[in-house]
Design a protein around this motif. Sequence first.
Motif, PDB file in Angstrom:
ATOM      1  N   ARG A   1      60.135 -26.260  -8.283  1.00  0.00           N
ATOM      2  CA  ARG A   1      59.103 -25.233  -8.049  1.00  0.00           C
ATOM      3  C   ARG A   1      59.333 -24.542  -6.708  1.00  0.00           C
ATOM      4  NH1 ARG A   1      55.033 -28.939 -10.400  1.00  0.00           N
ATOM      5  NH2 ARG A   1      54.512 -29.568  -8.301  1.00  0.00           N
ATOM      6  N   ALA A   2      59.683 -25.325  -5.691  1.00  0.00           N
ATOM      7  CA  ALA A   2      59.928 -24.744  -4.364  1.00  0.00           C
ATOM      8  C   ALA A   2      61.133 -23.807  -4.412  1.00  0.00           C
ATOM      9  CB  ALA A   2      60.148 -25.847  -3.333  1.00  0.00           C
TER      10      ALA A   2
ATOM     11  N   GLY B   1      56.886 -25.008  -0.160  1.00  0.00           N
ATOM     12  CA  GLY B   1      57.418 -26.231  -0.733  1.00  0.00           C
ATOM     13  C   GLY B   1      57.953 -27.171   0.309  1.00  0.00           C
ATOM     14  N   ALA B   2      59.128 -27.739   0.026  1.00  0.00           N
ATOM     15  CA  ALA B   2      59.699 -28.774   0.884  1.00  0.00           C
ATOM     16  C   ALA B   2      60.089 -28.247   2.252  1.00  0.00           C
ATOM     17  CB  ALA B   2      60.913 -29.396   0.200  1.00  0.00           C
TER      18      ALA B   2
ATOM     19  N   LEU C   1      53.621 -33.238   1.416  1.00  0.00           N
ATOM     20  CA  LEU C   1      53.991 -33.155   0.000  1.00  0.00           C
ATOM     21  C   LEU C   1      54.219 -34.554  -0.568  1.00  0.00           C
ATOM     22  CD1 LEU C   1      56.506 -30.167  -0.316  1.00  0.00           C
ATOM     23  CD2 LEU C   1      54.216 -30.334  -1.270  1.00  0.00           C
TER      24      LEU C   1
ATOM     25  N   ASP D   1      51.004 -36.168  -1.512  1.00  0.00           N
ATOM     26  CA  ASP D   1      50.504 -35.617  -2.780  1.00  0.00           C
ATOM     27  C   ASP D   1      51.245 -36.226  -3.968  1.00  0.00           C
ATOM     28  OD1 ASP D   1      48.799 -34.001  -1.341  1.00  0.00           O
ATOM     29  OD2 ASP D   1      49.993 -32.173  -1.593  1.00  0.00           O
ATOM     30  N   VAL D   2      52.571 -36.268  -3.858  1.00  0.00           N
ATOM     31  CA  VAL D   2      53.391 -36.813  -4.934  1.00  0.00           C
ATOM     32  C   VAL D   2      53.084 -38.296  -5.151  1.00  0.00           C
ATOM     33  CG1 VAL D   2      55.774 -37.474  -5.518  1.00  0.00           C
ATOM     34  CG2 VAL D   2      55.255 -35.128  -4.868  1.00  0.00           C
TER      35      VAL D   2
ATOM     36  N   LEU E   1      61.664 -35.314  -0.407  1.00  0.00           N
ATOM     37  CA  LEU E   1      61.050 -33.997  -0.215  1.00  0.00           C
ATOM     38  C   LEU E   1      61.168 -33.467   1.209  1.00  0.00           C
ATOM     39  CD1 LEU E   1      57.806 -34.565  -2.301  1.00  0.00           C
ATOM     40  CD2 LEU E   1      59.778 -33.156  -2.930  1.00  0.00           C
TER      41      LEU E   1
ATOM     42  N   GLU F   1      49.955 -38.603  -7.092  1.00  0.00           N
ATOM     43  CA  GLU F   1      50.222 -38.174  -8.467  1.00  0.00           C
ATOM     44  C   GLU F   1      51.017 -39.242  -9.225  1.00  0.00           C
ATOM     45  OE1 GLU F   1      52.095 -34.243 -10.708  1.00  0.00           O
ATOM     46  OE2 GLU F   1      51.807 -34.207  -8.535  1.00  0.00           O
TER      47      GLU F   1
ATOM     48  N   LEU G   1      58.809 -36.634 -10.210  1.00  0.00           N
ATOM     49  CA  LEU G   1      57.826 -35.728  -9.607  1.00  0.00           C
ATOM     50  C   LEU G   1      58.435 -34.956  -8.433  1.00  0.00           C
ATOM     51  CD1 LEU G   1      54.628 -37.978  -9.692  1.00  0.00           C
ATOM     52  CD2 LEU G   1      54.990 -35.844 -10.969  1.00  0.00           C
ATOM     53  N   CYS G   2      59.255 -35.637  -7.638  1.00  0.00           N
ATOM     54  CA  CYS G   2      59.932 -34.960  -6.515  1.00  0.00           C
ATOM     55  C   CYS G   2      60.866 -33.881  -7.022  1.00  0.00           C
ATOM     56  CB  CYS G   2      60.699 -35.979  -5.671  1.00  0.00           C
ATOM     57  SG  CYS G   2      59.639 -37.066  -4.698  1.00  0.00           S
TER      58      CYS G   2
ATOM     59  N   ARG H   1      58.821 -30.912  -7.978  1.00  0.00           N
ATOM     60  CA  ARG H   1      58.354 -30.187  -6.777  1.00  0.00           C
ATOM     61  C   ARG H   1      59.483 -29.354  -6.176  1.00  0.00           C
ATOM     62  NH1 ARG H   1      53.143 -31.156  -4.225  1.00  0.00           N
ATOM     63  NH2 ARG H   1      51.988 -32.101  -5.927  1.00  0.00           N
TER      64      ARG H   1
END
Length: 197
Positions: free
Chosen positions: A86-87, A100-101, A43, A46-47, A38, A50, A79-80, A83
């Motif tokens: 989404r970013a 995001g990243a 981030l 968080d990942v 990431l 999760e 998950l990465c 993310r």
Amino acid sequence: MSEEGQMIQMLRRGDHLALEGLMNRFGTDVLRTAALLLKDRHLAEDVSQEAFLQAFQRISQFRGEGTLRGWLLQITVNLCRARMRRASWRRLLFPGERGGADKTAGSAEQPILSAELAEPGSTRHMDGMTLRQEVESLPRKYREVVVLYYFQELTVKEIVVVLGEAEGTIKSKLSRARGLLKQQLEEGGWEHGQSLG
């Protein structure tokens, strides 16, 4: 029964101490993988949380194909990827906004590789920082295999399980990634670039 087998049984019973043991045992691997993929320490944290939560909630889905560590890394990579998708959409829809990243370009100061163990300013520290930056600049598909192979020390067969891709594909990506890294490092004047081949 192996220690890993006992941990899996405890996790399946919903034992929170087993979750804590899982985090203690594999926390660094999961965080380092997420941070390298990431390129953002916050981030990645968080990942990581999760990933462990998902592993705890979905332990019944672990079929014993590969190792528990490999399964955790597979969850982390997925998950990465989510993310990063989404970013990418966020940047497409809101081009003026950095999210995001890309949110914290300054997160490079946060140690995630062996450079953190070296004295700041030392050659080893600088080499580690340079290598991390070059790995982070690789396209995602190459960055994933480099992180799993070199930093998590998974075998090609283990990476096949984690990424769900053919062995030939993994070998090809590793070869291409080595070539790109070597080229980038040599262009940057990094004296140890030849050791990647």
